[in-house]
Motif scaffolding. Structure first.
Motif, PDB file in Angstrom:
ATOM      1  N   THR A 193     -39.306 -17.540 -57.694  1.00 55.32           N
ATOM      2  CA  THR A 193     -38.898 -18.299 -56.504  1.00 55.32           C
ATOM      3  C   THR A 193     -39.678 -17.846 -55.274  1.00 55.32           C
ATOM      4  O   THR A 193     -40.172 -18.676 -54.492  1.00 55.32           O
ATOM      5  CB  THR A 193     -37.390 -18.135 -56.262  1.00 55.32           C
ATOM      6  N   GLU A 194     -39.817 -16.544 -55.093  1.00 59.61           N
ATOM      7  CA  GLU A 194     -40.551 -16.029 -53.930  1.00 59.61           C
ATOM      8  C   GLU A 194     -42.028 -16.373 -54.011  1.00 59.61           C
ATOM      9  O   GLU A 194     -42.657 -16.674 -52.997  1.00 59.61           O
ATOM     10  CB  GLU A 194     -40.347 -14.523 -53.821  1.00 59.61           C
ATOM     11  N   ASP A 195     -42.600 -16.347 -55.222  1.00 63.39           N
ATOM     12  CA  ASP A 195     -44.010 -16.704 -55.370  1.00 63.39           C
ATOM     13  C   ASP A 195     -44.260 -18.158 -54.996  1.00 63.39           C
ATOM     14  O   ASP A 195     -45.299 -18.493 -54.429  1.00 63.39           O
ATOM     15  CB  ASP A 195     -44.468 -16.464 -56.817  1.00 63.39           C
ATOM     16  N   ILE A 196     -43.303 -19.034 -55.298  1.00 61.10           N
ATOM     17  CA  ILE A 196     -43.479 -20.461 -55.013  1.00 61.10           C
ATOM     18  C   ILE A 196     -43.115 -20.780 -53.567  1.00 61.10           C
ATOM     19  O   ILE A 196     -43.801 -21.555 -52.890  1.00 61.10           O
ATOM     20  CB  ILE A 196     -42.630 -21.311 -55.978  1.00 61.10           C
ATOM     21  N   ASP A 197     -42.054 -20.176 -53.066  1.00 66.91           N
ATOM     22  CA  ASP A 197     -41.627 -20.457 -51.694  1.00 66.91           C
ATOM     23  C   ASP A 197     -42.530 -19.806 -50.658  1.00 66.91           C
ATOM     24  O   ASP A 197     -42.571 -20.228 -49.503  1.00 66.91           O
ATOM     25  CB  ASP A 197     -40.189 -19.967 -51.478  1.00 66.91           C
ATOM     26  N   GLY A 198     -43.266 -18.777 -51.051  1.00 66.29           N
ATOM     27  CA  GLY A 198     -44.118 -18.063 -50.104  1.00 66.29           C
ATOM     28  C   GLY A 198     -45.506 -18.660 -50.028  1.00 66.29           C
ATOM     29  O   GLY A 198     -45.701 -19.782 -49.564  1.00 66.29           O
ATOM     30  N   ASP A 199     -46.497 -17.904 -50.513  1.00 69.28           N
ATOM     31  CA  ASP A 199     -47.895 -18.328 -50.405  1.00 69.28           C
ATOM     32  C   ASP A 199     -48.406 -19.002 -51.669  1.00 69.28           C
ATOM     33  O   ASP A 199     -49.608 -19.003 -51.935  1.00 69.28           O
ATOM     34  CB  ASP A 199     -48.781 -17.116 -50.078  1.00 69.28           C
ATOM     35  N   TYR A 200     -47.488 -19.554 -52.466  1.00 73.17           N
ATOM     36  CA  TYR A 200     -47.881 -20.267 -53.688  1.00 73.17           C
ATOM     37  C   TYR A 200     -48.718 -19.385 -54.616  1.00 73.17           C
ATOM     38  O   TYR A 200     -49.808 -19.776 -55.058  1.00 73.17           O
ATOM     39  CB  TYR A 200     -48.652 -21.549 -53.350  1.00 73.17           C
ATOM     40  N   GLN A 201     -48.196 -18.216 -54.905  1.00 74.29           N
ATOM     41  CA  GLN A 201     -48.899 -17.324 -55.827  1.00 74.29           C
ATOM     42  C   GLN A 201     -48.485 -17.672 -57.259  1.00 74.29           C
ATOM     43  O   GLN A 201     -47.755 -16.955 -57.923  1.00 74.29           O
ATOM     44  CB  GLN A 201     -48.593 -15.869 -55.481  1.00 74.29           C
ATOM     45  N   PHE A 202     -49.002 -18.816 -57.707  1.00 70.95           N
ATOM     46  CA  PHE A 202     -48.617 -19.319 -59.031  1.00 70.95           C
ATOM     47  C   PHE A 202     -49.087 -18.395 -60.148  1.00 70.95           C
ATOM     48  O   PHE A 202     -48.460 -18.338 -61.213  1.00 70.95           O
ATOM     49  CB  PHE A 202     -49.189 -20.724 -59.243  1.00 70.95           C
TER      50      PHE A 202
END
Length: 855
Positions: free
Chosen positions: A710-719
């Motif tokens: 969730t944090e990876d997607i909600d933040g800087d898109y670190q997919f």
């Protein structure tokens, strides 16, 4: 459920079901927050490339997650369908541009649908369709009514053999026509412009509002707008004409020794004396054959010609010779400069070349120089000299320094005015082509320029045209289309035969998506204001300047026309990196070699010459033989694997290096997930209390994954790290001994939910295998439980003299003394401390205990 993962069967099945159910259609007026996710729409060239796949996959993941998080999502797609390639196809292949374009759209749409992208196809727009360009023409008429559209003469690329106008792309690196091979000339034609300069200051200052944009993109836009402050000064010519000049250094006016005009300046003809006319005409013709880049190139030898005339310096009355030089461009400033060779290197080189005087007006610190002693211009700090009222002042732009004082003095004397200037030029939109939006005006000999009445829009492109690539544009040659009565007075008149720059089409398409089926207006106020601005825009860095700048400009114009309320069109911008592949090049010949032609990749050699090849990663391109066809990857592995690789290989803003082994790795991972879920057998749904140690450990892994993804997607898109977390969760489930526990079932369901935006087809198939109702893509996004992430126990590392000897599981809330005691009592300590004296014990709470010993 089949024992084997077969994406070739699963993916088309779910794509059909989603389309039939309208699963991805945006909801209007729902009681939910909105999210507008948008990829830059493509030119329909006929085939998707991996850059497209990356762009669209990134946006699709964002759109899918936001839907699961409870947003109503607008995620549309369309086609930037006007442009030169279609017209070239008509010339080369005898196929009408509309037919060529529609064939390509059909093919690319099918390819997009194979990727499982969650587009609302009910809002599809095609810029070459009359129901779209009708509104492009309507917007042009709004600009015309606001005084923001106008005509003036401007230079075009002219092919003297084919007698036709060429686009910049049709002129080769040597300045020759792509078709005839003739040296291209510059020719003045009356053309249409949009007055983007009226918004230059707002376009610059409102960049500060764009906190969701990359800083480098904002800097590129700021530099393109190019604000500079200085003064506008008017020189009078001997003929009594005024020659305005903008300068950022009005303090150096006393050092001006000549004036320079652009060869395209409108006063050239009147200022040229009879004895200089032949030389001036020849020089202007030679300058017209060169590009602006060549004319202003660093280090290029200066050329010029004297007009025979003089201009009077307003600060001292000195008569300055007026020269022409090709390094001065009509498109910047006023097309005229005052030359101060002592303090500008280009002017210095010009003065030395033509033996013109050099007068020092800024004395470098600690030196006493004269103009004749300079070996190069001095652009730095110093003290003003030879400058009348400025003598003795420090040179510079700060308060009380020479520039500010010079502007004040000029204004007091009525000789000049402080002014801001912009590098930004008005937007030339005229194109002498067929395949574009016809400009909706009529030229009447009695009424002048007359707008086409709105009721008569669209002005459609005629179909009975001939494409030869020679002569005037196809529209201008079709008299039956050109000749019309004036809508105001009925007098025989002529249509405008220029079409619009295709950048206009792409500068408002995001607004049309909000109300794409509206036949009465480009968009209704409630629809456009309900969706705009775009929350996430994704596209290539190559569009960082013009497309984004023009879109911002038109949004502000339409706001001022009270058609919408937002100030900026794109709230957050992601410029994805390029997709690169291993590329082979012969350094001797400069020729690229296909990888398939190389016998031994460990020692690559040119199969034709035997030369050793250079191997490096470069952007995929047909000309470099390093492309990977998305269709090949989809056929072998499926769309979900392609998506997973694209997302896992690199952060979205970084360049991605293609690797077949990593694609295979993602396929293996999805197969593991398939087996993991397929082997799951639902046990008791009632939670046991208390949970066992294994259950607590697994539940902590589950909720750690939820939080991290969730944090990876909600933040800087670190997919890429989000996919790594999915792999960790999969491993934790595979290793968990409690496979009949409700916690394990929670983990299986969570894995499928978290996987859904990344591998939508596989997740949907597994969701239904688990017996869940509805679509996984309409299920709520999982929320992590903070209490599940609190560890009851920790792993304590036991060290002796700094060397790890083992680990111990202990209560997480143990204090220093308890940790030391646990360590001393452990079998590890008993074994390694036997016969030794403990001199010191180092305790790092929550991590380790280290024993310092002696024999």
């Amino acid at each position: 459920m089949e024992s084997k993962y077969t994406p070739g069967e699963i993916e088309p099945k779910w794509q059909r079901i989603w389309a039939d159910k309208g699963l991805d259609q945006a909801q209007e007026g729902a009681n939910q927050p909105k999210f507008y996710a948008l990829s830059m729409f493509p030119y329909p060239s006929g085939n998707l490339h991996m850059g497209h796949v990356r762009n669209y996959t990134i946006t699709d993941v964002v759109a899918r997650v936001r839907r699961m998080q409870g947003y109503r999502v607008l995620h549309p797609m369309g086609w930037d369908a006007f442009g030169l390639p279609a017209e070239n196809a008509a010339i080369d292949r005898g196929i009408h541009p509309a037919q060529w374009t529609q064939q390509n759209i059909a093919q690319m749409k099918q390819q997009l649908q194979q990727l499982g992208l969650s587009y609302d196809w009910s809002r599809e727009v095609t810029t070459c369709a009359p129901d779209y360009y009708r509104w492009t023409q309507w917007i042009f008429l709004q600009l015309l009514a606001m005084g923001l559209a106008y005509q003036r003469e401007a230079a075009v690329n002219w092919d003297p053999v084919d007698q036709t106008v060429l686009a910049n792309e049709q002129v080769d690196s040597e300045g020759r026509s792509w078709r005839s091979g003739a040296l291209v000339e510059k020719k003045l034609l009356r053309q249409w412009f949009l007055k983007i300069t009226a918004y230059a200051e707002e376009l610059l200052t409102s960049l500060d509002q764009l906190t969701g944009w990359p800083e480098r993109v904002k800097l590129m836009q700021a530099n393109w707008i190019g604000k500079s402050t200085g003064a506008r000064v008017v020189f009078k010519t001997a003929q009594g004409e005024e020659l305005p000049v903008f300068t950022t250094r009005p303090d150096t006016l006393w050092g001006a020794t000549f004036l320079v005009l652009s060869p395209e300046h409108p006063l050239v003809e009147s200022l040229t004396t009879p004895d200089r006319r032949a030389g001036v005409r020849d020089y202007c013709q030679r300058a017209a054959a060169q590009s602006d880049q060549d004319r202003t190139a660093e280090g290029r030898e200066k050329t010029g010609v004297w007009t025979g005339s003089y201009g009077l310096n307003p600060v001292n009355g000195e008569a300055l010779p007026i020269w022409l030089a090709d390094y001065v461009l009509m498109g910047y400033g006023t097309g005229a400069i005052m030359a101060v060779p002592a303090h500008d290197q280009r002017d210095f080189e010009f003065a030395r070349r033509f033996e013109l005087p050099v007068r020092l007006v800024v004395q470098p610190p600690g030196e006493t120089l004269g103009g004749d002693s300079l070996t190069a211009a001095w652009p730095g700090e110093g003290v003003m000299v030879n400058s009348g009222p400025l003598d003795g002042l420090p040179a510079g732009k700060g308060p009380g320094q020479s520039v500010a004082v010079a502007i004040q003095w000029l204004e007091q004397q009525g000789q000049g005015q402080g002014e801001a200037n912009y590098r930004l030029r008005d937007w030339l939109i005229s194109r002498q082509r067929y395949w574009g939006v016809p400009i909706p005006v009529i030229h009447c000999p009695a009424c002048g320029v007359v707008p086409v009445p709105e009721a008569d829009l669209p002005v459609t492109l005629p179909e009975d045209v001939e494409f030869s690539g020679r002569g005037a544009s196809p529209l201008a040659q079709l008299e039956s289309w050109v000749q019309v009565p004036c809508p105001t007075c009925g007098t025989p008149a002529r249509r405008e035969t220029d079409t619009m720059d295709t950048f206009i089409d792409s500068s408002w398409y995001f607004l049309r998506y909000t109300d794409a089926q509206n036949a009465d207006q480009p968009f209704a106020a409630d629809r456009v204001n309900g969706w705009m601005p775009v929350d996430q825009y994704v596209g290539g860095i190559e569009h960082a300047i013009l497309h984004l700048l023009y879109s911002r400009f038109l949004t502000k114009v339409l706001r001022d026309r009270q058609l919408l309320t937002c100030d900026e069109p794109f709230q957050r911008l992601l410029t994805q990196g390029m997709v690169q592949n291993l590329t082979y090049k012969n350094p001797k010949t400069g020729r690229y070699v296909p990888a398939a032609a190389i016998a031994d990749p460990s020692q690559p050699t040119d199969p034709e010459t035997g030369d050793r090849l250079e191997g490096f990663y470069e952007k995929m391109s047909k000309s470099k033989y390093n492309g990977v066809d998305p269709q090949t990857v989809l056929a072998r592995y499926g769309a979900d694997t392609a998506r997973m690789f694209i997302l896992f290989k690199a952060p979205p803003e970084k360049d991605l290096e293609w690797d077949d082994a990593d694609v295979e790795g993602q396929f293996r991972f999805l197969n593991r997930v398939w087996r993991l879920v397929g082997e799951f057998r639902k046990g008791s749904s009632a939670p046991t209390a208390p949970l066992s140690r294994e259950e607590k450990t697994l539940r902590r892994a589950i909720h750690t994954a939820i939080q991290a993804v969730t944090e990876d997607i909600d933040g800087d898109y670190q997919f890429n790290t989000a996919v790594s977390e999915l792999m960790k969760l999969s491993n934790a489930l595979g290793d968990a001994p409690c496979k009949t526990s409700p916690v394990y079932g929670e983990g299986i369901h969570t894995l499928v939910l978290l996987l859904a935006p990344f591998a939508p087809h596989l997740a949907e198939e597994l969701w239904h295998h688990l017996g869940q109702p509805g679509s996984v893509h309409q299920a709520p996004w999982p929320r992590y439980d903070p209490t599940a992430m609190v560890a009851d126990e920790i792993t304590l590392v036991i060290q002796v003299m700094g060397k790890t000897r083992g680990t111990l599981t202990v209560p997480a809330d143990s204090d220093r003394n308890a940790l030391e005691q646990y360590a001393r009592d452990s079998e590890i300590a008993q074994r390694y401390l036997a016969g030794k004296v403990v001199k010191k014990v180092i305790v790092v709470p929550g991590k380790l205990v280290n024993f310092v010993v002696s024999d």
